[in-house]
Design a protein around this motif. Structure first.
Motif, mmCIF file in Angstrom:
data_model
loop_
_atom_site.group_PDB
_atom_site.id
_atom_site.type_symbol
_atom_site.label_atom_id
_atom_site.label_comp_id
_atom_site.label_asym_id
_atom_site.label_seq_id
_atom_site.Cartn_x
_atom_site.Cartn_y
_atom_site.Cartn_z
ATOM 1 N N THR A 1 1.061 -1.178 -5.370
ATOM 2 C CA THR A 1 0.404 -2.480 -5.587
ATOM 3 C C THR A 1 1.422 -3.521 -6.034
ATOM 4 O O THR A 1 1.388 -4.684 -5.602
ATOM 5 N N GLN A 2 2.345 -3.102 -6.884
ATOM 6 C CA GLN A 2 3.386 -4.017 -7.351
ATOM 7 C C GLN A 2 4.316 -4.421 -6.206
ATOM 8 O O GLN A 2 4.701 -5.593 -6.086
ATOM 9 N N TYR A 3 4.686 -3.466 -5.343
ATOM 10 C CA TYR A 3 5.504 -3.797 -4.170
ATOM 11 C C TYR A 3 4.763 -4.796 -3.271
ATOM 12 O O TYR A 3 5.359 -5.713 -2.715
ATOM 13 N N SER A 4 3.460 -4.590 -3.146
ATOM 14 C CA SER A 4 2.650 -5.517 -2.344
ATOM 15 C C SER A 4 2.710 -6.922 -2.939
ATOM 16 O O SER A 4 2.864 -7.911 -2.212
ATOM 17 N N GLU A 5 2.579 -7.008 -4.257
ATOM 18 C CA GLU A 5 2.656 -8.306 -4.933
ATOM 19 C C GLU A 5 4.007 -8.977 -4.680
ATOM 20 O O GLU A 5 4.078 -10.157 -4.316
ATOM 21 N N ILE A 6 5.089 -8.201 -4.838
ATOM 22 C CA ILE A 6 6.435 -8.751 -4.638
ATOM 23 C C ILE A 6 6.620 -9.226 -3.200
ATOM 24 O O ILE A 6 7.191 -10.288 -2.935
ATOM 25 N N MET A 7 6.116 -8.426 -2.266
ATOM 26 C CA MET A 7 6.232 -8.772 -0.850
ATOM 27 C C MET A 7 5.505 -10.089 -0.554
ATOM 28 O O MET A 7 5.999 -10.944 0.184
ATOM 29 N N LYS A 8 4.328 -10.236 -1.132
ATOM 30 C CA LYS A 8 3.546 -11.452 -0.878
ATOM 31 C C LYS A 8 4.197 -12.667 -1.524
ATOM 32 O O LYS A 8 4.186 -13.759 -0.941
ATOM 33 N N ASN B 1 -4.463 -5.660 3.962
ATOM 34 C CA ASN B 1 -4.300 -6.514 5.139
ATOM 35 C C ASN B 1 -2.913 -7.137 5.165
ATOM 36 O O ASN B 1 -2.241 -7.247 4.139
ATOM 37 N N PHE B 2 -2.501 -7.563 6.344
ATOM 38 C CA PHE B 2 -1.227 -8.260 6.494
ATOM 39 C C PHE B 2 -1.429 -9.427 7.453
ATOM 40 O O PHE B 2 -2.383 -9.476 8.229
ATOM 41 N N ASP C 1 6.516 -7.097 5.715
ATOM 42 C CA ASP C 1 5.221 -6.935 5.045
ATOM 43 C C ASP C 1 4.296 -6.046 5.876
ATOM 44 O O ASP C 1 3.627 -5.149 5.356
ATOM 45 N N ARG C 2 4.264 -6.295 7.172
ATOM 46 C CA ARG C 2 3.425 -5.501 8.071
ATOM 47 C C ARG C 2 3.832 -4.025 8.045
ATOM 48 O O ARG C 2 2.992 -3.126 7.971
ATOM 49 N N ALA C 3 5.149 -3.772 8.092
ATOM 50 C CA ALA C 3 5.642 -2.394 8.070
ATOM 51 C C ALA C 3 5.279 -1.705 6.751
ATOM 52 O O ALA C 3 4.907 -0.523 6.746
ATOM 53 N N PHE C 4 5.369 -2.448 5.642
ATOM 54 C CA PHE C 4 5.009 -1.865 4.346
ATOM 55 C C PHE C 4 3.541 -1.452 4.317
ATOM 56 O O PHE C 4 3.199 -0.342 3.881
ATOM 57 N N VAL C 5 2.673 -2.330 4.787
ATOM 58 C CA VAL C 5 1.237 -2.023 4.779
ATOM 59 C C VAL C 5 0.928 -0.831 5.690
ATOM 60 O O VAL C 5 0.209 0.097 5.303
ATOM 61 N N LEU C 6 1.479 -0.845 6.904
ATOM 62 C CA LEU C 6 1.155 0.197 7.884
ATOM 63 C C LEU C 6 1.820 1.538 7.579
ATOM 64 O O LEU C 6 1.218 2.604 7.793
ATOM 65 N N ASN C 7 3.037 1.487 7.067
ATOM 66 C CA ASN C 7 3.807 2.725 6.902
ATOM 67 C C ASN C 7 3.741 3.321 5.502
ATOM 68 O O ASN C 7 3.981 4.518 5.329
ATOM 69 N N ASP C 8 3.434 2.497 4.511
ATOM 70 C CA ASP C 8 3.443 2.991 3.129
ATOM 71 C C ASP C 8 2.073 2.895 2.460
ATOM 72 O O ASP C 8 1.537 3.899 1.986
#
Length: 242
Positions: free
Chosen positions: A197-204, A99-100, A149-156
């Motif tokens: 998952t790590q990129y997600s953590e860093i983004m958050k 989610n974003f 963050d939204r682009a990362f979730v949707l595109n990656d």
């Protein structure tokens, strides 16, 4: 018939003085009315800004809580290893990072002020500059981080999950067979999954810091507005006598 009496110089000077006093008083009264009208408009404008920013502070606080939840979900997923069994908690964490969020400021008053050129009404120029800085810079930075963050979730992240995870109706992974649950856990420990998952953590983490800074600025400006606004009795008096 006797000739009319001539008025002496003192009489004309008195008339002139009365005329000058009358004009001066008229100007003073008009200036007082204008000043009072502008003060009333300034008060209304600042009250509207305060109401908008209170709504923004609530929204920012909710987004920070959501970011914290998603950040911790990513951190927990990174703790999964070869010996970790399937659990509903792991499945929920997986759903959380898919989610974003986002932030949409309540900027009606600011846009109205810009379009009408009413910024002159705010006499405290430091306060005015802080408001402009908030809407033109701080909120723009929020939008930039949220969009990243939204682009990362949707595109990656989502395309990878759609490709690699076993299918579960409504993402209800608990209803899958034991074989598919083992498959899911295997995907979670793969390097590409862990990197994402790590990129997600860093983004958050980054988003949370930006949101917390913006929330601090919003609360500070609300405090400045409270100091500038007259007490409630004077506001009520303004309302009675427009």
């Amino acid at each position: 018939m006797a000739p009319p009496k001539r008025k002496n110089l003192s009489y004309y000077l008195a008339e002139l003085l009365i005329l000058v006093l009358g004009i001066s008083l008229s100007f003073i009264l008009n200036e007082w009315r204008q000043e009072r009208s502008e003060r009333k408009l300034e008060t209304e404008l600042m009250m509207q800004f305060r109401e908008n920013l209170i709504l923004d502070s609530i929204s920012l606080s909710a987004q920070i809580q959501s970011l914290d939840l998603r950040m911790k979900a990513a951190q927990n997923l990174l703790l999964v290893d070869e010996s970790s069994p399937y659990s509903d908690t792991t499945a929920r964490n997986l759903i959380f990072i898919m989610n974003f969020g986002g932030f949409y400021p309540t900027d009606i008053t600011y846009q109205e002020m810009r379009s009408l050129g009413n910024s002159r009404l705010i006499k405290n120029k430091e306060l005015l500059q802080e408001i402009i800085q908030l809407y033109e810079t701080d909120f723009d930075l929020l939008a930039e981080w949220s969009n990243t963050d939204r682009a990362f979730v949707l595109n990656d992240l989502l395309p990878y999950m759609n490709r690699e995870l076993p299918f579960a109706r409504g993402l209800n992974f608990g209803t899958m067979s034991d074989a598919k649950k083992r498959q899911l856990m295997k995907v979670l420990i793969e390097d590409e999954t862990r990197y994402l998952t790590q990129y997600s953590e860093i983004m958050k983490i980054g988003n949370k810091q930006v949101f917390e800074r913006a929330l601090g600025e919003v609360r500070r400006i609300i405090g400045m507005l409270n100091e500038e606004l007259p007490d409630e009795a004077l506001i009520a008096e303004f309302a009675k006598h427009p």
